[in-house]
Design a protein around this motif. Sequence first.
Motif, PDB file in Angstrom:
ATOM      1  N   UNK A   1       0.866  -1.186   0.000  1.00 42.47           N
ATOM      2  CA  UNK A   1       0.000   0.000   0.000  1.00 42.47           C
ATOM      3  C   UNK A   1       0.897   1.229   0.000  1.00 42.47           C
ATOM      4  N   UNK A   2       0.404   2.369  -0.504  1.00 44.24           N
ATOM      5  CA  UNK A   2       1.237   3.582  -0.551  1.00 44.24           C
ATOM      6  C   UNK A   2       1.510   4.139   0.837  1.00 44.24           C
TER       7      UNK A   2
ATOM      8  N   UNK B   1       0.818   8.530  -5.759  1.00 41.86           N
ATOM      9  CA  UNK B   1       1.726   8.770  -6.881  1.00 41.86           C
ATOM     10  C   UNK B   1       2.112   7.488  -7.598  1.00 41.86           C
ATOM     11  N   UNK B   2       2.488   6.447  -6.829  1.00 49.18           N
ATOM     12  CA  UNK B   2       2.925   5.201  -7.467  1.00 49.18           C
ATOM     13  C   UNK B   2       1.833   4.602  -8.336  1.00 49.18           C
ATOM     14  N   UNK B   3       0.582   4.712  -7.905  1.00 50.58           N
ATOM     15  CA  UNK B   3      -0.516   4.176  -8.696  1.00 50.58           C
ATOM     16  C   UNK B   3      -0.710   4.976  -9.984  1.00 50.58           C
TER      17      UNK B   3
ATOM     18  N   UNK C   1       2.923   1.462 -14.582  1.00 48.42           N
ATOM     19  CA  UNK C   1       2.804   0.907 -15.929  1.00 48.42           C
ATOM     20  C   UNK C   1       3.492  -0.444 -16.068  1.00 48.42           C
ATOM     21  N   UNK C   2       3.964  -0.995 -14.942  1.00 50.09           N
ATOM     22  CA  UNK C   2       4.623  -2.294 -14.986  1.00 50.09           C
ATOM     23  C   UNK C   2       6.084  -2.220 -15.359  1.00 50.09           C
TER      24      UNK C   2
ATOM     25  N   UNK D   1       8.716   2.555  -8.745  1.00 52.82           N
ATOM     26  CA  UNK D   1       7.940   3.458  -7.885  1.00 52.82           C
ATOM     27  C   UNK D   1       8.815   4.613  -7.401  1.00 52.82           C
ATOM     28  N   UNK D   2       8.293   5.815  -7.461  1.00 58.20           N
ATOM     29  CA  UNK D   2       9.097   7.003  -7.166  1.00 58.20           C
ATOM     30  C   UNK D   2       8.596   7.792  -5.950  1.00 58.20           C
ATOM     31  N   UNK D   3       7.585   7.301  -5.264  1.00 55.19           N
ATOM     32  CA  UNK D   3       6.993   8.079  -4.181  1.00 55.19           C
ATOM     33  C   UNK D   3       7.951   8.298  -3.015  1.00 55.19           C
ATOM     34  N   UNK D   4       8.996   7.494  -2.895  1.00 55.12           N
ATOM     35  CA  UNK D   4       9.957   7.705  -1.822  1.00 55.12           C
ATOM     36  C   UNK D   4      10.645   9.052  -1.933  1.00 55.12           C
ATOM     37  N   UNK D   5      10.969   9.460  -3.161  1.00 53.02           N
ATOM     38  CA  UNK D   5      11.593  10.765  -3.366  1.00 53.02           C
ATOM     39  C   UNK D   5      10.610  11.886  -3.058  1.00 53.02           C
ATOM     40  N   UNK D   6       9.360  11.716  -3.482  1.00 53.39           N
ATOM     41  CA  UNK D   6       8.335  12.724  -3.175  1.00 53.39           C
ATOM     42  C   UNK D   6       8.161  12.852  -1.664  1.00 53.39           C
TER      43      UNK D   6
END
Length: 262
Positions: A133-134, A140-142, A146-147, A151-156
Amino acid sequence: MVPTNELCTSEEDLQGQIQAQGPVEVQLLGAEAEDASTPLASFPPVSSSSAAVVVEILFKRALYVMTTELLEFLLLKYRTKEPIFQAEMLNMVLRDNQANFPVVFRKATQCLQLVFGLDVKEVDHREHIYIMVPTLGLTLNEMQRDGQSMPKAGLLLTALSMIVLAGGRICEEKIWGVLSRMGIFAGIEHCIYGEPKELLTQVWVQVGYLQYRQVPYSHPARYEFLWGPRAYAETSKQQVKDYLRRVNRRGPRFFSPQFAVM
């Protein structure tokens, strides 16, 4: 280092907890990542004491390899949107090293949270089945799932945390000062996040997670970051503070007082 048994209780206490120790894999996987790249020839001749050191280094290397393999397995599960079974992790990843599962699983899930913005949640306590889960509800990750892309939400989440610690806004130079010590540089492609400056100043501004604007009356022009409306809609500054406290309790390797925003 911030003692693991201390909790931050004020805005000032939260200052300086953004990690700035080196590349993300070293920060998150700890000493094993550094030891894994240290040649054995660099160690002193074998004696009873040095032999124990070599054994410890080899064990840390093994933990690092197992954690990396488990992390790859979990990211594959995330991309395919499949549930995660503990039995699979034990039999397909750990195999003959199942006794180390608690440590390896903890390290891998911490890395998922801090680097990729993903929390691993157990949904079946009897069969030990997990889903991702986010972190803090950030979607953001969702949005970019695109497979293929990472996932980039860690930087955000790191950027949002720095803004909170700075009192609601932070100048661009301080953002890059911290990120550069994490191995993330403006204009340089990152293996996980791609081109970070484009994300921070364009992509995440367009979708409403961040505001990026000129500091009033600055000559020459300087720029600052603030939370955007989407960030306020999906999480809160109090949730971010609570998140930082939880991470800080894990130990000093994750957050150290090298970042001062005042």
